[in-house]
Design an enzyme around this catalytic site. Structure first.
Site, short mmCIF file in Angstrom:
data_model
loop_
_atom_site.label_atom_id
_atom_site.label_comp_id
_atom_site.label_asym_id
_atom_site.label_seq_id
_atom_site.Cartn_x
_atom_site.Cartn_y
_atom_site.Cartn_z
N GLU A 209 -17.08 10.08 53.44
CA GLU A 209 -17.40 9.96 54.87
C GLU A 209 -18.46 10.97 55.33
OE1 GLU A 209 -13.77 10.05 57.26
OE2 GLU A 209 -12.72 9.04 55.63
N ARG B 292 -19.77 21.20 49.54
CA ARG B 292 -20.65 21.97 50.44
C ARG B 292 -21.18 23.21 49.73
NH1 ARG B 292 -16.04 21.41 54.95
NH2 ARG B 292 -14.91 21.91 53.04
N ASN C 76 4.07 13.67 54.62
CA ASN C 76 3.44 13.77 53.31
C ASN C 76 3.91 15.10 52.72
OD1 ASN C 76 1.80 14.03 51.09
ND2 ASN C 76 -0.12 13.67 52.17
N ASP D 285 -15.79 22.52 45.87
CA ASP D 285 -16.19 22.03 47.20
C ASP D 285 -17.68 21.66 47.19
OD1 ASP D 285 -17.14 21.97 49.94
OD2 ASP D 285 -15.22 22.89 50.50
N ASP E 167 1.60 5.29 46.69
CA ASP E 167 0.16 5.32 46.35
C ASP E 167 -0.19 4.27 45.30
OD1 ASP E 167 -0.04 7.56 47.96
OD2 ASP E 167 -1.31 8.65 46.54
N ARG F 197 5.00 9.25 52.39
CA ARG F 197 4.07 9.00 51.30
C ARG F 197 4.80 9.37 50.00
NH1 ARG F 197 -0.56 12.74 48.79
NH2 ARG F 197 -1.47 11.21 47.41
#
EC number: 2.7.2.1
Length: 399
Positions: A333, A284, A7, A282, A147, A90
């Site tokens: 996820e 988080r 990639n 982000d 893609d 990719r």
């Protein structure tokens, strides 16, 4: 078959060496800061890690370094290049040229080159990776996995924009969609888990990461997706705006005296949840800030989840019902709060979501977060784009 999966980014090169018979990554790593000061390679095998800093001027040097690591006495996994059966790449944008993976030849490289203006950040780097492999590993087949390819099954009425038709004929301006390799992989995994043929299922796949997209998959084929002509459309993302009224762009360019490049940067790098929160791209960091009472961070999270939920409803209508909703990628996820906000109040659709299971997920496998009586399954499926590229490479070369 042993496949080296690459990639290639503009200044980085991620790699995995995969045995397609066992579907195990024998080793993996990243070459980072190519052409920049402080360049290095990080190589991992059996949980051990080697980091080596050196000058890495271009992708040719990066590929050489990867090959050195693969054949390294201690960290390596092979004795010679002969043990590499093929290289899978990719490639971000295949335009209308490719509806499947292809074995690379001069014609394929020419088409990838012609798509550079559609993906100026990615395609040049993808091409450099291919050409570096041709030079450093001569005689081995290179396979390009796009893609955009999975979405080439979208019907015309779904991919066309309501602009004068001549613009499409002249510049091929239309919806292409991205993350196709991931959407395809998780759809296949979901069908395996559900023990039903993919060709019978109506699925909505949510690839939520720093770049995010939702896809409607009917009987194994992509029929619509949230990204568009570029990966800027659709959901609000880490730093990308997602879909906005196009007139806003004209208005802002006039008010702020911005040129095209500045506006491109503004929409791609300064917008999304970063722009709304002023804190981070982000999630988080956003959650932490929101918990500390930062209203803009909370707003960014709410806006992101609201859009995902809208696409789920939209695609349920497009598909005429849905068998399973799938969450994947970094946020999909790992972020229970985001999933919770996206799945609340979908009972009218037959989605009976199990909140307790959502907040107690077993990582690293397909995990169901719906109640047993739910008509619609809700699954967390870890994505594996590298494995999908290796599979596609094997499939093509086994024909």
């Amino acid at each position: 078959m042993k496949v080296l999966v690459l990639n290639s980014g503009s200044s980085s090169l991620k790699y995995q060496f995969i045995d397609t018979d066992t579907e195990v990554a024998l080793c993996k790593g990243v070459v980072d800061r190519i052409g920049l000061p402080g360049a290095f390679i990080r190589h991992q095998k059996n949980g051990q890690e080697i980091v080596k800093e050196q000058e890495i001027n271009d992708h040719n040097v990066a590929i050489k370094l990867v090959l050195e690591m693969l054949t390294h006495e201690e960290a390596g996994i092979i004795h010679s290049m002969d043990e590499i059966d093929a290289i899978g790449h990719r490639v971000v944008h295949g335009g209308e040229y490719f509806s499947d993976a292809v074995i690379v030849n001069e014609e394929v490289k020419k088409a990838i080159r012609e798509c550079i203006e559609l993906a100026p950040l990615h395609n040049p780097a993808n091409l450099m990776g291919i050409e570096a492999c041709e030079k450093e590993i001569p005689g081995k087949p290179n396979v390009a996995v796009f893609d955009t390819a999975f979405h080439q099954t979208m019907p015309r009425y779904a991919y066309m924009y309501s602009l004068p038709y001549e613009v499409y004929e002249k510049y091929k301006i239309r919806k292409y969609g991205f993350h196709g390799t991931s959407h395809k992989y998780v759809a296949i995994k979901a069908a395996e888990y559900l023990r039903r043929p993919l060709e019978e299922l109506k699925l909505i796949t949510c690839h939520l990461g720093n770049g995010s997209s939702v896809c409607a998959i009917k009987y194994g084929k992509s029929v619509d997706t949230s990204m568009g002509f570029t990966p800027l459309a659709g959901l609000a993302m880490g730093t990308r705006s997602g879909t906005i009224d196009p007139a806003v762009i004209l208005y802002l360019m006039e008010k702020e005296k911005m040129d095209v490049k500045q506006m491109n940067d503004f929409l791609n790098k300064k917008s999304g949840v970063l722009g709304i929160s002023g804190v981070s791209s982000d999630f988080r960091d956003l959650e932490k800030a929101a918990n500390e009472g930062n209203e803009r961070a909370q707003l960014a999270i709410d806006m992101f989840c609201y859009r995902v939920k809208k696409y789920i409803g939209e695609y349920a209508a497009v598909l005429g019902g849905v068998d399973a909703i799938i969450f994947t990628a970094g946020i999909g996820e790992n972020n229970a709060l985001v999933r919770d906000k996206c799945l609340t109040d979908l009972e009218y659709m037959g989605v009976l979501y199990d909140r307790e299971r959502n907040f107690n997920v077993e990582k690293g496998k397909v995990f169901e977060i719906n109640k047993p009586e739910s008509k619609v399954k809700v699954l967390i499926v870890p994505t594996n784009e590298e494995l999908m590229i290796a599979r596609e490479t094997k499939r093509l070369l086994s024909k």
